[in-house]
Design an enzyme around this catalytic site. Structure first.
Site, PDB file in Angstrom:
ATOM      1  N   HIS A 249     -11.863  -1.732   9.515  1.00  0.00           N
ATOM      2  CA  HIS A 249     -10.864  -2.466  10.298  1.00  0.00           C
ATOM      3  C   HIS A 249     -11.449  -2.891  11.644  1.00  0.00           C
ATOM      4  O   HIS A 249     -10.991  -3.880  12.234  1.00  0.00           O
ATOM      5  CB  HIS A 249      -9.631  -1.593  10.549  1.00  0.00           C
ATOM      6  CG  HIS A 249      -8.866  -1.270   9.313  1.00  0.00           C
ATOM      7  ND1 HIS A 249      -9.186  -0.198   8.502  1.00  0.00           N
ATOM      8  CD2 HIS A 249      -7.804  -1.871   8.738  1.00  0.00           C
ATOM      9  CE1 HIS A 249      -8.339  -0.156   7.490  1.00  0.00           C
ATOM     10  NE2 HIS A 249      -7.492  -1.161   7.598  1.00  0.00           N
TER      11      HIS A 249
ATOM     12  N   ARG B 178       3.910   2.655   2.929  1.00  0.00           N
ATOM     13  CA  ARG B 178       4.776   1.773   3.722  1.00  0.00           C
ATOM     14  C   ARG B 178       6.248   2.104   3.534  1.00  0.00           C
ATOM     15  O   ARG B 178       7.056   1.807   4.414  1.00  0.00           O
ATOM     16  CB  ARG B 178       4.523   0.311   3.355  1.00  0.00           C
ATOM     17  CG  ARG B 178       3.062  -0.103   3.265  1.00  0.00           C
ATOM     18  CD  ARG B 178       2.253   0.200   4.504  1.00  0.00           C
ATOM     19  NE  ARG B 178       0.882  -0.286   4.369  1.00  0.00           N
ATOM     20  CZ  ARG B 178      -0.121   0.089   5.129  1.00  0.00           C
ATOM     21  NH1 ARG B 178       0.064   0.970   6.095  1.00  0.00           N
ATOM     22  NH2 ARG B 178      -1.334  -0.402   4.939  1.00  0.00           N
TER      23      ARG B 178
ATOM     24  N   ASP C  56     -10.413  -7.478   0.394  1.00  0.00           N
ATOM     25  CA  ASP C  56      -9.652  -6.674   1.346  1.00  0.00           C
ATOM     26  C   ASP C  56      -9.160  -7.652   2.416  1.00  0.00           C
ATOM     27  O   ASP C  56      -9.553  -8.837   2.440  1.00  0.00           O
ATOM     28  CB  ASP C  56     -10.545  -5.571   1.921  1.00  0.00           C
ATOM     29  CG  ASP C  56      -9.755  -4.385   2.477  1.00  0.00           C
ATOM     30  OD1 ASP C  56      -8.523  -4.518   2.668  1.00  0.00           O
ATOM     31  OD2 ASP C  56     -10.357  -3.323   2.717  1.00  0.00           O
TER      32      ASP C  56
ATOM     33  N   ASP D   7       0.867  -1.185   0.000  1.00  0.00           N
ATOM     34  CA  ASP D   7       0.000   0.000   0.000  1.00  0.00           C
ATOM     35  C   ASP D   7       0.897   1.227   0.000  1.00  0.00           C
ATOM     36  O   ASP D   7       1.438   1.600   1.050  1.00  0.00           O
ATOM     37  CB  ASP D   7      -0.894   0.029   1.249  1.00  0.00           C
ATOM     38  CG  ASP D   7      -1.892  -1.111   1.287  1.00  0.00           C
ATOM     39  OD1 ASP D   7      -2.885  -1.038   0.557  1.00  0.00           O
ATOM     40  OD2 ASP D   7      -1.677  -2.063   2.067  1.00  0.00           O
TER      41      ASP D   7
END
Length: 332
Positions: free
Chosen positions: A178, A72, A246, A64
């Site tokens: 999340h 990252r 995802d 990502d």
């Protein structure tokens, strides 16, 4: 032999012997890296080489690298990028988003990474959850489409596969997937006219990622685990690329990791994304996901065909152009 219907993370900066043995047996289609896996360019190149050696082929390695909060690779070894929504608001956004993506692709390829989980094709709205909002490329479908395509094409020009996300649209979600399962109550016609539109416009892209969202106009199950929603993604939206989930470790989904993986594949996803790098969980996911279906393998092959060596360009000139555009926008 057909690869496993999985994309896995790994635990740290180097590949452990137990991880390498598991990857050799499970043969995941690809891998994904996070900040925990990143130290220096040389270390990252070695890790990518070891991951590919474990499966004995040139497996795709994802990351990502959106910019802003979600990137990252960071300073001092890599560039720091603006949040997408901030850069998309500047004059001449399409050109400098293409330049930005082309430069990002060069950074990624230089360390062995060849897929970027970007662009985010979700539409930022007044109630979009903060975890997502400034990762979007605009506040209306037309703007998001233009900016997302410029980004995707910049990545492709640099030999990096884009992953459009989060199909069929995460922008209306007011919860962080999340932590919770977001529920979107908008009517089907409204979703088709707005949220789904950027994905339909980028339906030619090689790879896409689902949204862990329940759309009450269509189904009670999250899109990732809904045969009806996967059918809508394929037929109404027209996306024919490789479709990954995802991260199934997110709390929007219920059940064990094996149950989550099985439900996602049964719904029609091509591959399951499991990011944490937890070995016992990966063993369970690999067993539940199985190997790629013939249709998934065909889509995977078609995606990898687009992973081409970039044409030689003057990277310094591209960087100077981007700086000039950004400075002009800042002082304009």
């Amino acid at each position: 032999m057909t690869a496993g219907a999985t994309i896995f993370g790994c635990a740290g900066l180097r590949l452990g012997a137990d991880e390498a043995a598991f990857f050799r047996d499970a043969d995941p289609w690809g891998f994904i890296l996070f900040a925990r896996n990143v130290d220096t360019p040389d270390q990252l190149r070695a890790l990518c080489a070891d991951l590919r050696a474990a499966v004995g082929r040139d497996a795709p390695i994802l990351i990502d690298q959106e910019g802003g909060r979600v990137q990252r690779l960071r300073a001092p070894h890599w560039r720091e990028w603006m949040a997408p929504l901030d850069q998309a608001a500047l004059p001449g956004a399409e050109r400098h988003l293409w330049l930005r993506a082309r430069l990002q692709a060069a950074e990624l390829r230089s360390v062995g990474i060849d897929a970027n989980c970007a662009p985010t094709c979700d539409i930022a709205g007044p109630r979009t959850h903060p975890f997502l909002r400034n990762r979007c490329f605009g506040t209306d479908a037309a703007t998001v489409t233009r900016n997302a395509r410029a980004t995707a094409e910049g990545l492709l020009a640099g030999g990096v596969l884009p992953v459009v996300k989060h199909i069929p649209g995460h922008g209306r979600a007011e919860a962080d997937s999340h932590l919770h399962l977001p529920v979107v109550d908008a009517p089907a016609e409204e979703l088709a006219a707005s949220d789904f539109a950027p994905f339909a416009a980028l339906a030619d892209m090689p790879m896409g990622m689902t949204a862990h969202i329940r759309y009450t106009a269509f189904d009670e199950a999250p899109a990732t685990q809904s045969p009806r929603m996967i059918g809508l993604i394929r037929e109404q939206i027209g996306f024919q690329g490789l479709l990954m989930t995802d991260d199934i470790g997110m709390e929007a989904l219920a059940g064990s990791m094996a149950e989550r993986a099985h439900a996602s594949i049964a719904a029609g996803c091509d591959v399951v994304l499991h990011c944490k790098g937890d070995l016992p969980a990966m063993v369970a996911v690999a067993g539940a996901a199985g190997t790629m279906t013939p249709a998934a393998a065909t889509r995977a092959e078609a995606a990898l065909v687009q992973r081409v060596a970039p044409e030689a360009v003057d990277m310094c000139a591209l960087e100077a152009e981007l700086e000039s555009l950004l400075n002009g926008a800042e002082h304009g």
